[in-house]
Motif scaffolding. Sequence first.
Motif, PDB file in Angstrom:
ATOM      1  N   LYS A 142     -50.610 -43.518-141.544  1.00  0.00           N
ATOM      2  CA  LYS A 142     -50.731 -42.152-141.673  1.00  0.00           C
ATOM      3  C   LYS A 142     -50.106 -41.189-142.490  1.00  0.00           C
ATOM      4  N   PHE A 143     -48.905 -41.910-140.818  1.00  0.00           N
ATOM      5  CA  PHE A 143     -47.754 -40.591-141.068  1.00  0.00           C
ATOM      6  C   PHE A 143     -46.344 -41.024-141.294  1.00  0.00           C
ATOM      7  N   ASN A 144     -45.472 -40.504-141.706  1.00  0.00           N
ATOM      8  CA  ASN A 144     -43.879 -40.626-141.878  1.00  0.00           C
ATOM      9  C   ASN A 144     -43.127 -39.394-141.405  1.00  0.00           C
ATOM     10  N   LEU A 145     -42.258 -39.848-140.418  1.00  0.00           N
ATOM     11  CA  LEU A 145     -40.829 -39.428-140.571  1.00  0.00           C
ATOM     12  C   LEU A 145     -39.724 -38.996-140.955  1.00  0.00           C
ATOM     13  N   TYR A 146     -39.922 -38.086-140.905  1.00  0.00           N
ATOM     14  CA  TYR A 146     -38.316 -37.371-141.854  1.00  0.00           C
ATOM     15  C   TYR A 146     -37.372 -36.708-141.291  1.00  0.00           C
ATOM     16  N   LYS A 147     -36.119 -36.361-141.274  1.00  0.00           N
ATOM     17  CA  LYS A 147     -35.240 -35.937-140.263  1.00  0.00           C
ATOM     18  C   LYS A 147     -34.436 -35.073-141.461  1.00  0.00           C
ATOM     19  N   LYS A 148     -34.210 -34.030-141.422  1.00  0.00           N
ATOM     20  CA  LYS A 148     -33.119 -33.278-141.900  1.00  0.00           C
ATOM     21  C   LYS A 148     -32.147 -33.097-141.537  1.00  0.00           C
ATOM     22  N   HIS A 149     -30.375 -32.792-141.998  1.00  0.00           N
ATOM     23  CA  HIS A 149     -29.695 -33.103-141.056  1.00  0.00           C
ATOM     24  C   HIS A 149     -29.088 -31.722-141.444  1.00  0.00           C
ATOM     25  N   TYR A 150     -28.581 -30.813-140.352  1.00  0.00           N
ATOM     26  CA  TYR A 150     -28.389 -29.602-140.584  1.00  0.00           C
ATOM     27  C   TYR A 150     -26.998 -29.491-140.329  1.00  0.00           C
ATOM     28  N   LYS A 151     -25.794 -28.762-141.229  1.00  0.00           N
ATOM     29  CA  LYS A 151     -24.577 -28.663-140.269  1.00  0.00           C
ATOM     30  C   LYS A 151     -24.138 -27.505-140.155  1.00  0.00           C
ATOM     31  N   ARG A 165      -5.914 -20.347-126.970  1.00  0.00           N
ATOM     32  CA  ARG A 165      -5.180 -22.179-127.671  1.00  0.00           C
ATOM     33  C   ARG A 165      -5.338 -22.106-129.515  1.00  0.00           C
ATOM     34  N   ASP A 166      -5.337 -21.839-129.924  1.00  0.00           N
ATOM     35  CA  ASP A 166      -6.701 -22.578-131.289  1.00  0.00           C
ATOM     36  C   ASP A 166      -7.214 -23.316-131.446  1.00  0.00           C
ATOM     37  N   ILE A 167      -8.274 -23.035-131.910  1.00  0.00           N
ATOM     38  CA  ILE A 167      -9.394 -23.816-132.031  1.00  0.00           C
ATOM     39  C   ILE A 167      -9.662 -23.948-133.661  1.00  0.00           C
ATOM     40  N   LEU A 168     -10.427 -25.573-133.403  1.00  0.00           N
ATOM     41  CA  LEU A 168      -9.965 -25.667-135.073  1.00  0.00           C
ATOM     42  C   LEU A 168     -11.581 -25.941-135.632  1.00  0.00           C
ATOM     43  N   ALA A 169     -11.720 -25.960-136.721  1.00  0.00           N
ATOM     44  CA  ALA A 169     -12.900 -25.598-137.238  1.00  0.00           C
ATOM     45  C   ALA A 169     -13.821 -26.880-137.315  1.00  0.00           C
ATOM     46  N   SER A 170     -14.942 -26.582-136.985  1.00  0.00           N
ATOM     47  CA  SER A 170     -16.060 -27.369-136.819  1.00  0.00           C
ATOM     48  C   SER A 170     -17.194 -27.877-137.447  1.00  0.00           C
ATOM     49  N   TYR A 171     -17.698 -29.081-137.506  1.00  0.00           N
ATOM     50  CA  TYR A 171     -19.211 -28.698-137.781  1.00  0.00           C
ATOM     51  C   TYR A 171     -20.309 -29.250-136.618  1.00  0.00           C
TER      52      TYR A 171
END
Length: 239
Positions: A142-151, A165-171
């Motif tokens: 009756k239902f589906n389960l979706y996932k939206k990938h946010y970064k 210290r330098d901090i690297l770019a990150s996701y």
Amino acid sequence: MKKSSLILVLFSLVGGTILAQYNHTLNRATRALVENAERYSSATNYLPDDYTGSPYTNEAFLPGVIYENNEPIVTDYMLRFNALENEIEVKESADAADNAIKVLAKSPEIYVKIMNDLFVYNANESIEEQSGYFQVLVVGNKFNLYKKHYKKYYPRKEARNSFERDILASYKDRPIYFIVDQEGSFYEVSDSKNKRAELFDDKKTEINKFINHSKLDLSEESDFIKVFKYFDSFKDASL
């Protein structure tokens, strides 16, 4: 007409039909792809030389199939999902150069399967969270389960003095889950474990027994999927 001539005519007709079908499929595949070489031909602010995390669900291009209206139109391309840009990136071969990468046209009629992961596109101009690509985690009764990938992208931070210290770019991953009914209505799943349980109030007693017996944690994706499948198994389940 001689037998040999008849065979040649039939072969020509069949061959022409096959060629026409092939060209039709090829044209559909070409229309589904949009050139995107510019992003990869020069440096970009979200693809630095060194970073942690990833803008992709998988850094590597993987074998996939592109469908249009439930019909496969490409079966031998390499695909990956750019979650930051919300785009399906396409290579015609594994060894193709980065400046040959294309992106898939965004359309509800076009979806992809990358290995075992199914991605569909939904357009909703009024609600941004319900628009874009979604990974289909479960196709239920009756239902589906979706996932939206946010970064979420965090730029590099330079050290301000010798003590830092330098901090690297990150996701950072910030996924959002939705339960989708057969009419296409989206029900957002809360980050809160208690509020997630409230989604299943229609079967509250049964769900709580199932969670306690199986020792499940609704904040964990794998456990939430188990609870969702159990809820969807009821013929009279409703949200």
